[in-house]
Design a protein around this motif. Sequence first.
Motif, PDB file in Angstrom:
ATOM      1  N   ALA A   1     -22.082 -11.977  25.056  1.00 31.39           N
ATOM      2  CA  ALA A   1     -23.317 -12.807  25.185  1.00 31.39           C
ATOM      3  C   ALA A   1     -22.851 -13.897  26.379  1.00 31.39           C
ATOM      4  O   ALA A   1     -21.891 -14.291  26.343  1.00 31.39           O
ATOM      5  N   PRO A   2     -24.097 -14.330  26.792  1.00 33.71           N
ATOM      6  CA  PRO A   2     -23.700 -15.527  27.772  1.00 33.71           C
ATOM      7  C   PRO A   2     -23.132 -16.627  26.855  1.00 33.71           C
ATOM      8  O   PRO A   2     -23.496 -16.986  25.677  1.00 33.71           O
ATOM      9  N   GLY A   3     -22.235 -17.376  27.366  1.00 39.82           N
ATOM     10  CA  GLY A   3     -21.573 -18.497  26.558  1.00 39.82           C
ATOM     11  C   GLY A   3     -20.672 -18.151  25.742  1.00 39.82           C
ATOM     12  O   GLY A   3     -20.364 -18.889  24.700  1.00 39.82           O
ATOM     13  N   ALA A   4     -20.029 -16.835  25.548  1.00 35.14           N
ATOM     14  CA  ALA A   4     -19.199 -16.503  24.479  1.00 35.14           C
ATOM     15  C   ALA A   4     -17.950 -17.353  24.336  1.00 35.14           C
ATOM     16  O   ALA A   4     -17.470 -17.934  25.334  1.00 35.14           O
ATOM     17  N   ARG A   5     -17.560 -17.479  23.135  1.00 33.70           N
ATOM     18  CA  ARG A   5     -16.277 -18.282  22.694  1.00 33.70           C
ATOM     19  C   ARG A   5     -15.246 -17.262  22.283  1.00 33.70           C
ATOM     20  O   ARG A   5     -15.570 -16.511  21.257  1.00 33.70           O
ATOM     21  N   PHE A   6     -13.965 -17.444  22.587  1.00 37.45           N
ATOM     22  CA  PHE A   6     -13.028 -16.868  22.100  1.00 37.45           C
ATOM     23  C   PHE A   6     -11.980 -17.802  21.389  1.00 37.45           C
ATOM     24  O   PHE A   6     -11.887 -19.062  21.625  1.00 37.45           O
TER      25      PHE A   6
ATOM     26  N   ARG B   1     -23.345  -1.817  22.606  1.00 34.59           N
ATOM     27  CA  ARG B   1     -24.263  -0.751  22.316  1.00 34.59           C
ATOM     28  C   ARG B   1     -25.213  -1.589  20.676  1.00 34.59           C
ATOM     29  O   ARG B   1     -26.299  -1.431  20.635  1.00 34.59           O
ATOM     30  N   ARG B   2     -24.350  -1.795  19.744  1.00 33.70           N
ATOM     31  CA  ARG B   2     -24.694  -2.383  18.493  1.00 33.70           C
ATOM     32  C   ARG B   2     -25.683  -3.536  18.432  1.00 33.70           C
ATOM     33  O   ARG B   2     -26.422  -3.843  17.941  1.00 33.70           O
ATOM     34  N   PHE B   3     -24.946  -4.286  19.540  1.00 34.81           N
ATOM     35  CA  PHE B   3     -25.526  -5.953  19.190  1.00 34.81           C
ATOM     36  C   PHE B   3     -25.803  -6.634  20.454  1.00 34.81           C
ATOM     37  O   PHE B   3     -26.259  -7.673  20.376  1.00 34.81           O
ATOM     38  N   GLY B   4     -25.641  -5.900  21.684  1.00 35.73           N
ATOM     39  CA  GLY B   4     -26.015  -6.514  22.869  1.00 35.73           C
ATOM     40  C   GLY B   4     -25.148  -7.836  23.376  1.00 35.73           C
ATOM     41  O   GLY B   4     -25.523  -8.440  23.810  1.00 35.73           O
ATOM     42  N   GLY B   5     -23.787  -7.508  22.825  1.00 32.63           N
ATOM     43  CA  GLY B   5     -22.740  -8.284  23.113  1.00 32.63           C
ATOM     44  C   GLY B   5     -22.392  -9.312  22.062  1.00 32.63           C
ATOM     45  O   GLY B   5     -23.048  -9.915  21.053  1.00 32.63           O
TER      46      GLY B   5
ATOM     47  N   ARG C   1     -25.981 -15.154  15.743  1.00 26.87           N
ATOM     48  CA  ARG C   1     -25.310 -15.081  16.826  1.00 26.87           C
ATOM     49  C   ARG C   1     -24.276 -13.962  16.211  1.00 26.87           C
ATOM     50  O   ARG C   1     -24.439 -13.480  14.978  1.00 26.87           O
ATOM     51  N   VAL C   2     -23.437 -13.227  16.908  1.00 25.14           N
ATOM     52  CA  VAL C   2     -22.725 -11.875  16.356  1.00 25.14           C
ATOM     53  C   VAL C   2     -21.300 -12.504  16.916  1.00 25.14           C
ATOM     54  O   VAL C   2     -20.897 -12.882  17.822  1.00 25.14           O
ATOM     55  N   ALA C   3     -20.474 -12.201  15.525  1.00 29.05           N
ATOM     56  CA  ALA C   3     -19.009 -12.695  15.937  1.00 29.05           C
ATOM     57  C   ALA C   3     -18.241 -11.520  15.506  1.00 29.05           C
ATOM     58  O   ALA C   3     -18.556 -10.666  14.424  1.00 29.05           O
ATOM     59  N   VAL C   4     -17.061 -11.058  16.246  1.00 29.47           N
ATOM     60  CA  VAL C   4     -16.032 -10.705  15.785  1.00 29.47           C
ATOM     61  C   VAL C   4     -14.757 -11.146  15.282  1.00 29.47           C
ATOM     62  O   VAL C   4     -14.347 -12.101  16.140  1.00 29.47           O
ATOM     63  N   VAL C   5     -14.137 -10.430  14.212  1.00 33.47           N
ATOM     64  CA  VAL C   5     -12.985 -11.040  13.691  1.00 33.47           C
ATOM     65  C   VAL C   5     -12.056  -9.867  13.528  1.00 33.47           C
ATOM     66  O   VAL C   5     -12.493  -8.941  12.776  1.00 33.47           O
TER      67      VAL C   5
END
Length: 456
Positions: free
Chosen positions: A339-344, A285-289, A216-220
Amino acid sequence: MARTGFPDDLYGDLVSSGPGGAAAKRLGLPVPPRLRRYAPGQEFLTGPAVVLRAGAAPVADDVAVWLAAAGAHVLADLDAAGDERLGAVVVDATAARRVEDLGRLRELLAPAFRRTARNGRVLLLGAVPAEAGEGPGGVEARAVQQGLDGLVRSLAKEARGGTTVNLLRVAEGAGGALRSPVEFLCSARAAFVSGQPLLVGPAPAVPAAAPGRERRVAVVTGAARGIGAAIAEVLAREGAHVVCADVAAAGEQLARVANRVRGSALTLDVTAADAPRVLAEHLRRRFGGADVVVHNAGITRDRSFVNLDAEAWDSVLGVNLAAPLRLTEGLLGTDGALAPGARFVCLSSINGLAGAKGQANYAASKAGLVGFVQALAGPLAQRGMAVNAVAPGFIETPMTAAMPPVPREVGRRASSLQQGGLPVDVAEAVAWLASPGAGGIDGQVLRVCGQHLTGA
Ligand SMILES: NC(=O)c1ccc[n+]([C@@H]2O[C@H](COP(=O)([O-])OP(=O)(O)OC[C@H]3O[C@@H](n4cnc5c(N)ncnc54)[C@H](O)[C@@H]3O)[C@@H](O)[C@H]2O)c1
């Protein structure tokens, strides 16, 4: 970090030692309990668990199975505990509808509550009052279910030795979505969460991960230090690649955090005009979402309302509220940024819930985030996504270390757990809300404050 587990808290350190503790007790001073936090390989609970049934108790059997699967030794009943102290007491009160049911609940719970272990967990399961209140007898049923709220908040204030008490309101159809909240609130990950009601609804179907996407990819945002850095660490521990974002001036610290969590660094001033586009393009671009977006960057410019100038007002509202709104809009409006199902998850504050002297700008921004989460939850749910907020209380960070000594000492003692939380406490809650299992939680505010008196 101090050896005793009370970092930056000299008083907590002193009274956690034998002679210091005895002296504090004699003088009637607070003796904060040493909280048991998550550590790899530790036991799930500090003692056996018991699941009590207040009436029909439709979810009790499932809860017992889930607790056992998480590693708990689940007793058949309280008598089976013998001399052992209880690590967790869970009460299924979802079927309570009459005032007499509360009396029976007291009879059931009191002997177990008395026997909780240090750092024990007490968890009440109730119905959603509005749902319980439908049909004949609805008014009483609704009143009784709301009564659980006062019960839980009071028990959280009476609990000793780091024991927490929380309430999960189980919506109709929640089913398996209840599992993860039960596990989280019973675990050491929720050491600083107490006196909290949380609503669990049905979880949306989890969309399949795109082929070839292993992590999974997360941004903080604001990840260079404090709570943001802790969030990056816990998300990484839970298996995510973390994109750590912060301003250019924090570059060195940011690089250190990104390296430590084996993630990547992104220089981003969240208030910059092009920040939404830059972030969305980077993630696409880098992570596909991104699967997880944590709006953590925040600032304070404290002074009394009449002395607040436009700069102090605009900068705080700009970083804390306008930026999360604009970034979210940019991400939602860019195909492939999420990504599908993303969480904020947004970082609010108990000062946003209760207001704070000298913090009108900050409180407006943090209460604004609550409105943001509530408004966005419905539209996002239609896209299979969720958004929640965490409201930290007094947390030991550079932000609170900068407070004058007296308000700082008062702030950290004014909670049921009588101490400041650690950044990791907030990070555990954020990472849990961002996890696939937390799909039943949406549009809500989870306080991580040790039941602070502010905004209780
Ligand atoms: N510390 C507490 O007790 C507490 C309590 C309640 C809520 N919070 C909230 O938690 C969050 C984190 O708090 P903290 O104590 O770790 O704060 P902190 O000041 O230690 O860290 C904040 C980070 O945000 C970054 N940041 C500031 N402006 C930015 C911008 N324009 N763009 C990108 N990054 C920016 C900073 O560089 C810093 O790295 C904040 O939103 C804060 O309001 C903190």
